[in-house]
Write an enzyme that holds these catalytic residues in place. Sequence first.
Site, PDB file in Angstrom:
ATOM      1  N   LYS A 107       1.125 189.026  75.095  1.00 22.07           N
ATOM      2  CA  LYS A 107       0.825 188.705  73.703  1.00 22.07           C
ATOM      3  C   LYS A 107       1.973 187.885  73.099  1.00 22.07           C
ATOM      4  CE  LYS A 107       0.099 190.972  69.318  1.00 22.07           C
ATOM      5  NZ  LYS A 107       0.249 192.226  68.589  1.00 22.07           N
ATOM      6  N   ASN A 141     -15.653 179.147  67.387  1.00 19.31           N
ATOM      7  CA  ASN A 141     -16.289 178.456  66.269  1.00 19.31           C
ATOM      8  C   ASN A 141     -17.418 179.299  65.701  1.00 19.31           C
ATOM      9  OD1 ASN A 141     -18.838 177.774  67.699  1.00 19.31           O
ATOM     10  ND2 ASN A 141     -17.411 176.648  69.011  1.00 19.31           N
ATOM     11  N   PRO A 153     -13.535 170.971  79.898  1.00 20.47           N
ATOM     12  CA  PRO A 153     -14.474 170.082  80.588  1.00 20.47           C
ATOM     13  C   PRO A 153     -15.667 169.816  79.675  1.00 20.47           C
ATOM     14  CG  PRO A 153     -14.573 172.312  81.494  1.00 20.47           C
ATOM     15  CD  PRO A 153     -13.410 172.284  80.554  1.00 20.47           C
ATOM     16  N   ASP A 154     -16.105 168.559  79.569  1.00 20.12           N
ATOM     17  CA  ASP A 154     -17.313 168.258  78.799  1.00 20.12           C
ATOM     18  C   ASP A 154     -18.504 168.466  79.740  1.00 20.12           C
ATOM     19  OD1 ASP A 154     -19.523 167.136  77.469  1.00 20.12           O
ATOM     20  OD2 ASP A 154     -18.180 165.912  76.238  1.00 20.12           O
TER      21      ASP A 154
HETATM   22  N1  CTP Z   1     -20.565 169.901  75.049  1.00 20.16           N
HETATM   23  C1  CTP Z   1     -20.274 170.306  76.340  1.00 20.16           C
HETATM   24  N2  CTP Z   1     -19.004 170.516  76.727  1.00 20.16           N
HETATM   25  C2  CTP Z   1     -17.993 170.324  75.856  1.00 20.16           C
HETATM   26  C3  CTP Z   1     -18.258 169.893  74.542  1.00 20.16           C
HETATM   27  C4  CTP Z   1     -19.563 169.687  74.179  1.00 20.16           C
HETATM   28  O1  CTP Z   1     -21.211 170.476  77.137  1.00 20.16           O
HETATM   29  N3  CTP Z   1     -16.758 170.553  76.256  1.00 20.16           N
HETATM   30  C5  CTP Z   1     -21.974 169.641  74.692  1.00 20.16           C
HETATM   31  C6  CTP Z   1     -22.526 170.598  73.663  1.00 20.16           C
HETATM   32  O2  CTP Z   1     -23.156 171.701  74.283  1.00 20.16           O
HETATM   33  C7  CTP Z   1     -23.548 169.729  72.942  1.00 20.16           C
HETATM   34  C8  CTP Z   1     -22.957 168.341  73.050  1.00 20.16           C
HETATM   35  O3  CTP Z   1     -22.016 168.394  74.100  1.00 20.16           O
HETATM   36  O4  CTP Z   1     -24.783 169.706  73.610  1.00 20.16           O
HETATM   37  C9  CTP Z   1     -22.318 167.784  71.833  1.00 20.16           C
HETATM   38  O5  CTP Z   1     -21.358 168.626  71.369  1.00 20.16           O
HETATM   39  P1  CTP Z   1     -20.451 168.180  70.125  1.00 20.16           P
HETATM   40  O6  CTP Z   1     -19.358 169.165  69.935  1.00 20.16           O
HETATM   41  O7  CTP Z   1     -21.301 167.824  68.967  1.00 20.16           O
HETATM   42  O8  CTP Z   1     -19.893 166.816  70.649  1.00 20.16           O
HETATM   43  P2  CTP Z   1     -18.553 166.370  71.225  1.00 20.16           P
HETATM   44  O9  CTP Z   1     -18.844 165.566  72.433  1.00 20.16           O
HETATM   45  O10 CTP Z   1     -17.628 167.520  71.385  1.00 20.16           O
HETATM   46  O11 CTP Z   1     -18.091 165.344  70.135  1.00 20.16           O
HETATM   47  P3  CTP Z   1     -17.283 165.533  68.772  1.00 20.16           P
HETATM   48  O12 CTP Z   1     -16.744 166.927  68.765  1.00 20.16           O
HETATM   49  O13 CTP Z   1     -16.251 164.489  68.858  1.00 20.16           O
HETATM   50  O14 CTP Z   1     -18.292 165.274  67.696  1.00 20.16           O
END
Ligand code: CTP
Length: 411
Positions: free
Chosen positions: A292, A213, A308-309
Amino acid sequence: MASHSVVLGVGGGIAAYKAAELARALMEHGVEVNTVMTGAAQEFVRPLTFAALTGRKVITEMFGTGSSDEVLASSVEHIRVAQENQLLVVAPATADLLARFAHGLANDFLTTLYLAFQGPVVLAPAMNTAMWNHPATQANIETLRRRGHHVIEPDEGLLACGTTGPGRLPEPQRIGYFVWRILAQRHDLDGETILITAGPTREPLDPVRFISNRSSGKMGYSLAEAAALRGARVILVSGPVQIPAPDGVELMQVQTASEMRAAVMSRLAESDIIIKTAAVADYHVANIPRQKVKKTAMRLSLELDPTPDILAEVGAELSRSGSGQLLIGFAAETENVVAEAKRKLQAKHCDMVVANNVSADGTGFESDENEVVLALRTGEIIPLPRASKRALADQILDEALKLRLALHQGR
Ligand code: CTP
């Protein structure tokens, strides 16, 4: 013991009573306050008020009043007081005091102390509008500004003399916060460890391609620099970016969300504050082809799995452990910014979410500037107007420290 101590110089104006509130505001920021009153100030407020509020002796005389021993001791006191305090704030700074400071007169304790003082000086003038606008006062202000002193402009409003215009002493809380910020620079994060994630992640599609991104890493790197300057030990977990790591910061370079997760988890326990500015990719290819991918198909579909979030995982862990570590998330939004910030705050168990509208012109991902809204666990919403990411970094840290104090006091 308070880590900061200031001299509060009180001039003889009707606003002298507000200096008492300023003393309180400073003490609420953890600052030790040593009050020096001019003779005229004592006509408006009694020294006892400040002594009782600050719990410290108030200096009212140049030479004391008692024995020759006391006279001898007090004759060097202005030097001692000048050396032992980090900042001098004068409120209200009357027209007379400004004139004496500007011209280097030293005919009482406060003006003598001023000449001996080598730290930052904050002046909060308050007086009748005509006196403020007088060319003599304005020339003195100009001199003092050029000398590098911080002058807090008087507010406009109805003055004690019945006229309306500039001349009112600004809210003591505002002056207190200003003073505290000057003091806070470089020193208020001593002994703290701050873990910051920054930049994008790269999720490989095959050995040569990836999904990523537009994150530049600037916000996270600005926070890392600000925190380091203020005394923190900073661990910066960063995806690939084009900017150098700030001096004095420990850099951990990662590529993918799962590498970032591993780095964060390995350093979580030692961190007092965790700030997740990274724009982590939400999806990745679970089974990356070893070779590739060739251009054979007419149409290629990608099958992606969630990454993973990290923030949610850290939030869940910290809220389970009740460790008192402060967790700050970021939210990049294109609409419903505040609502989304609040939702993420709850969902990911954060103490603060810093939200910005990445679709706004001149702010967001690749820009040097940003405009954000802070959603706090206390329910407070704090908009931070457009500013450089570096300036915002300090403001975010300021708010984080205030929030931590509030959360700890509320326990
Ligand atoms: N984040 C994270 N791990 C991920 C995605 C997000 O730790 N896999 C953290 C980012 O570092 C940031 C926060 O979550 O601090 C919010 O990221 P954002 O992309 O705005 O939120 P999402 O939870 O991905 O929600 P959406 O994309 O649906 O808006």
